[in-house]
Each structure stands twice: as C-alpha cells, then as structure tokens.
Scaffold this motif. Sequence first.
Motif, PDB file in Angstrom:
ATOM      1  N   GLU A 282       0.808  -1.231   0.000  1.00  0.00           N
ATOM      2  CA  GLU A 282       0.000   0.000   0.000  1.00  0.00           C
ATOM      3  C   GLU A 282       0.838   1.276   0.000  1.00  0.00           C
ATOM      4  O   GLU A 282       0.350   2.333  -0.386  1.00  0.00           O
ATOM      5  N   SER A 325      -5.395   0.028  -7.117  1.00  0.00           N
ATOM      6  CA  SER A 325      -6.609   0.830  -7.327  1.00  0.00           C
ATOM      7  C   SER A 325      -6.314   2.306  -7.547  1.00  0.00           C
ATOM      8  O   SER A 325      -7.075   3.011  -8.215  1.00  0.00           O
ATOM      9  N   ASP A 326      -5.177   2.802  -7.013  1.00  0.00           N
ATOM     10  CA  ASP A 326      -4.830   4.215  -7.191  1.00  0.00           C
ATOM     11  C   ASP A 326      -3.934   4.440  -8.416  1.00  0.00           C
ATOM     12  O   ASP A 326      -3.436   5.545  -8.635  1.00  0.00           O
TER      13      ASP A 326
END
Length: 418
Positions: A282, A325-326
């Motif tokens: 992340e 996702s980003d």
Amino acid sequence: MDYDIKDIKLSEKGKLRMEWAEQSMPVLRLIKKRFKKEKPLAGVRISACLHVTTETANLMDALKAGGADVVLCASNPLSTQDDVAATLVDHYQIATFAIKGEDNKTYYKHIQSALAHKPMITMDDGADLVSTILSEQKQLIPNLIGGTEETTTGVIRLRSMAQKGVLKFPVISVNDASTKHFFDNRYGTGQSTLDGVLRATNRMVAGSTVVVAGYGWCGRGIAMRAAGMGGNVIVTEIDPLKAIEAVMDGYRVMPMSEAAKIGDFFITVTGDIKVIRKEHFEVMKDGAIVCNSGHFNVEIDIPALEKLSKRKRTIREFVDEYTLSDGRKVNLLGEGRLINLASAEGHPSSVMDMSFANQALSAEYLVQQHKNLEKKVYPVPPKIDAEIARLKLEGMGVKIDKLTKEQEKYLASWEMGT
C-alpha cells in the motif's frame, strides 16, 4: 524407464551445458572417479527432489557412477532446465520427472513418481520428499536408511519434525556444512539472485534502493552483490545480532514498514511467511520491483497483492505487473518463486561443486553409518567438510601452510605463556 519431461529432443543442448558445468566442478569430478572405482552406493535406491540444473545433473551422474539407482524430480515448479531433464533421460538413463512451469498438481504428481522408487535415501531441497513420506507414504519408512537436505528452509522443517518426534529416520543437513552455506548461500545466492533480477527486468541497480529482507548467509550475499553494483542497500531483520552486523557492514537497517516506502527493488530471503504484506504494498513506489530468493513462494503475500490490484498483466517474461486501485504499479518477478532459478540458471557450478560434493559424500556416510544414527537431524561430519575444502583448494591450484611440530606442540600445551 518411466519419466515425464518437456521434450527429449532437447537432450543434445543439455549435454553440452552439463559438460560446461562439469569443467568448474573439480571436487565432484574427483569423487565421481573414486565412486566409479569403489561403488560405495551399489544397490542403493536414491530419490532426489532437487532443482533440475546442469550442476544437479552432474551430481546424479556421480551418484550413478557410485552404483546408486537414482530417480530425480524437481524441487520447484520454475527451476527446471528442460534441456537438462532431457539429457538425464536420454544420455544417462536416469528417470526424471520435471517440467519448467509445471502446475502444483503436476509438481506433487512428480514427487509421488519419485517416491514410487521406494527410496533408501532421500535427497531434498526443501524437505518435500520427507514431509510427503511422513504424511502420505508412511509405508516407505522401513526402507529408508536416511536422507540429506540442501536448504535452510528444509532444515527448519526437519528440525521441527525431529523436535515433535515425527521424524522417522536420520537426515544430514548439508546446508549446515561450512563448505556449503559459507559459499553456496553467500556467493552463490548473492550472484545468481542479482543475475535473475537483471535477466527478468534489465533495470539498473546502480543508484537504486535495494531492500534485502533477511540477513542470513543468503541475505549477506545478496546485499554484498547489490552494493557492489552500486545499489543503496537497506536490510530488514528480526534478529538484533544480524541487524547489528548489517549496520556494521555498512547498510541501513529499518523495519519493512519504512523500507517499503523508499525501495526500488525488494528481495526476500528469510524462509518465513508473509514478509512483504498488504500494508507494505500500500505504500510502495509506483514501479517497485518485488521478488523472492527463499525456497518457497510464501515470503511475499501474493493473494494480498492480487486483492489490492484492479489489473494484472505479464509485461515481460517472468514479470507480472499489478496495477493497484490508485494507479500505482507493483511488479512481481517469477511468480514469487526463487528468482535465481525462475529467470536465470541458479548458482555458478564452481559453488555448487562443494554443495554437491557434500551431498555425494553424505550419501556414502549414510550407507556406512546409518545403523549408528538416531532419528534426528545431523550436521555433515567435520572430516567430510574439511576434505571437501582441501579438494576445492587443490582444484583451484591454491596451497596453504601446515603447522610445524613446534607450533602443534604450542597449540596443544598450556604450560607456555608470555
């Protein structure tokens, strides 16, 4: 002869590569010469679960020269060199069960094929043969006089078995031999891991931040080679002594949670599970490259990476690009398996010469001494270790000093002081 390989027509290429490797394996050559004359393994059935490489092929040849009846299967789905597997079958009549890229079902089918040989000795690279015998094939135990284990990961598993009282025959930890882990783990893994990373990515190490998870002998070697290529090395550790050593060797040491934010390359080599996890993915840089050089593909939490991703594609051979996702991308090499064997050729033959000399002589030792051994993990006998070191120096043309009689007397006495 039963076997399962990719293509028998690859055998000529594999034979040439096997001969090339043998040129840098003088110790194993000397052992093979003696084995051929003395036949110390006559009538002994050996099932080996090892990386199917040119060096392993030379070990199989030496064992067969010693009289052993040998069967080989792969110890990792991505480590097989298909031309070598073909050579073993075609030129050496050694039953081989190994195909590069085989799925898990085929991998375990091949292990069962190797165990159908009803081995008297197992040779493991990760303890899969032993664990399969103890969990599924207990009827084979009466045949077994012992086994050998090549890896740190496998030795950890075997010592756990011994501690819990489930190990039913003696196993020699080849990995603990000084002529194995000092050289194979440090210099072999160090060079071959960087080789695998570069073949897979063709990216520049110099000026990059290379995070090495684990500072055992393999981690030391990888850090040394990455720094030698101009990389800025960070080490992550859980052992305070190893962490201090890494600091004193000139590397930055920090938790993975901090290293994850700044690393360009990540290489795990701990033997443990989920060393790089969800919280690390992340915070990684866009384009981070993640790989593993430990034995099993559990050090990187691949399921967590897949859950975080909205898209996955194979952008290069052995490079899976995960888009998070980003929009950030994380690149996983070799499916998280041993990168030095997934995308490269494993350790140089001159290093494996000592490791496989340990395997060959340990097999001979088991034949000679198994009746005197308990159901536990043993180190390689010091005499074998020392003899391999002596033979290696001889093969390299290196001479060393000998103690004089006066020096021997001094070292053996307590009377002489300042």
